[in-house]
Design an enzyme around this catalytic site. Sequence first.
Site, PDB file in Angstrom:
ATOM      1  N   GLU A 103       0.818  -1.224   0.000  1.00  0.00           N
ATOM      2  CA  GLU A 103       0.000   0.000   0.000  1.00  0.00           C
ATOM      3  C   GLU A 103       0.848   1.270   0.000  1.00  0.00           C
ATOM      4  O   GLU A 103       1.264   1.757   1.052  1.00  0.00           O
ATOM      5  CB  GLU A 103      -0.934   0.031   1.222  1.00  0.00           C
TER       6      GLU A 103
ATOM      7  N   LYS B 286      -2.410  -1.934  -3.273  1.00  0.00           N
ATOM      8  CA  LYS B 286      -3.473  -1.085  -2.705  1.00  0.00           C
ATOM      9  C   LYS B 286      -3.046   0.376  -2.835  1.00  0.00           C
ATOM     10  O   LYS B 286      -2.431   0.940  -1.933  1.00  0.00           O
ATOM     11  CB  LYS B 286      -3.702  -1.458  -1.236  1.00  0.00           C
TER      12      LYS B 286
ATOM     13  N   GLY C 174     -10.249   9.152   1.949  1.00  0.00           N
ATOM     14  CA  GLY C 174     -10.907  10.426   2.214  1.00  0.00           C
ATOM     15  C   GLY C 174     -11.948  10.794   1.166  1.00  0.00           C
ATOM     16  O   GLY C 174     -12.598  11.832   1.260  1.00  0.00           O
TER      17      GLY C 174
HETATM   18  P1  13P Z   1      -9.426   4.136   3.675  1.00  0.00           P
HETATM   19  O1  13P Z   1     -10.214   3.426   2.616  1.00  0.00           O
HETATM   20  O2  13P Z   1     -10.274   4.737   4.746  1.00  0.00           O
HETATM   21  O3  13P Z   1      -8.412   5.074   3.087  1.00  0.00           O
HETATM   22  O4  13P Z   1      -8.616   3.031   4.470  1.00  0.00           O
HETATM   23  C1  13P Z   1      -7.944   2.083   3.792  1.00  0.00           C
HETATM   24  C2  13P Z   1      -6.736   1.701   4.529  1.00  0.00           C
HETATM   25  O5  13P Z   1      -6.569   0.557   4.879  1.00  0.00           O
HETATM   26  C3  13P Z   1      -5.727   2.723   4.809  1.00  0.00           C
HETATM   27  O6  13P Z   1      -4.543   2.100   5.218  1.00  0.00           O
END
Ligand code: 13P
Length: 343
Positions: A178, A220, A264
């Site tokens: 991510e 991600k 967000g």
């Molecule tokens: P959000 O979809 O709220 O951005 O969260 C995803 C997430 O796992 C952030 O690390």
Amino acid sequence: MNTTAELEATISDMVQTGKGILAADESAPTIAKRFAAIDVESTGERRRSYRSLLFTTPGLNEFISAVILFEETLTQQSGDGTLLPEVLARQGIVPGIKVDKGLKPLANAPGDKITQGLDGLAERLQTYKEQGARFAKWREVYPISEHNPTALGLEANAEMLARYAAICQTEGFVPIVEPEVLIDGNHTIKRSAEVIEAVLHAVFHALLRHKVVLECIVLKPSMVTPGKDLPPRASPEQVAEATLKVFRRAVPAAVPSINFLSGGQTPEEATANLNAMNAMFPDAPWELSFSYGRALQEPALKAWQGKTENAAATQQALFQRASLNGAARTGEYTPAMETETFI
Ligand code: 13P
């Protein structure tokens, strides 16, 4: 099962047509913030009962293939005494675990951040496996400003993600990689595209250097959008076009699935943007899916308000968002579906 067979089995359980991932891995300070927004104090028991409610939503497995958990959730139980990872596994939903330990400033790169948590990771993963987790998540964060991310920030964050991913695969865990490029600021969609492309190139170079098997990761990332302080928001079609242009250049076709974070965006926006990508690019080389935290949970939290009598409404709100995102996985979502009744 050997490690390769284990990784292949996990990835095929995680990546399924019409389904995506629920991120329920908020750290203690983050969940406290989410609860504070509905005037609920965060205690261990409330976090357990809220998350237990989410995971026992009837029909959740129609649209959710995997859930990312926070460490404390691995040892918590549902009302009937079943461990929460087991509650998910029994529905065919893969339990996973956030393994990073949060952000610190990156030395000598003002404005950039770096994520902590590599020390002892292999040993922690062995414990998490015994507790039922089959995949992991690690988040690096990139703010956009005139000077950020710096060249050093791009390099150092990519290196962390790759080292984490390599350790995960060695331990038989599918890594969710991510790299979150923040939506905060007043940058244009063009600047967002430039930064995300640079981030992805650095990340995939590092994954290659560390011999990470791309077929057994989930990416991600953030979508390409303008900064949230630069209204108006881009249309779903603009976001889809800008995002796919960048991802085609930077993400190898060997990656099975791109599961966007919501970062967000409003729940409706996140669904509409994902839908536009799948509608406009049905032949994309990877699955285009979701791994939303806020965009799946916001309506459920509002319905819950910390009260047991709101259990059914909470589950209904989660089911509705999950099913709308399920429709977005195949480009079949329409905004009119927002007002339909679910369950
Ligand atoms: P959000 O979809 O709220 O951005 O969260 C995803 C997430 O796992 C952030 O690390």
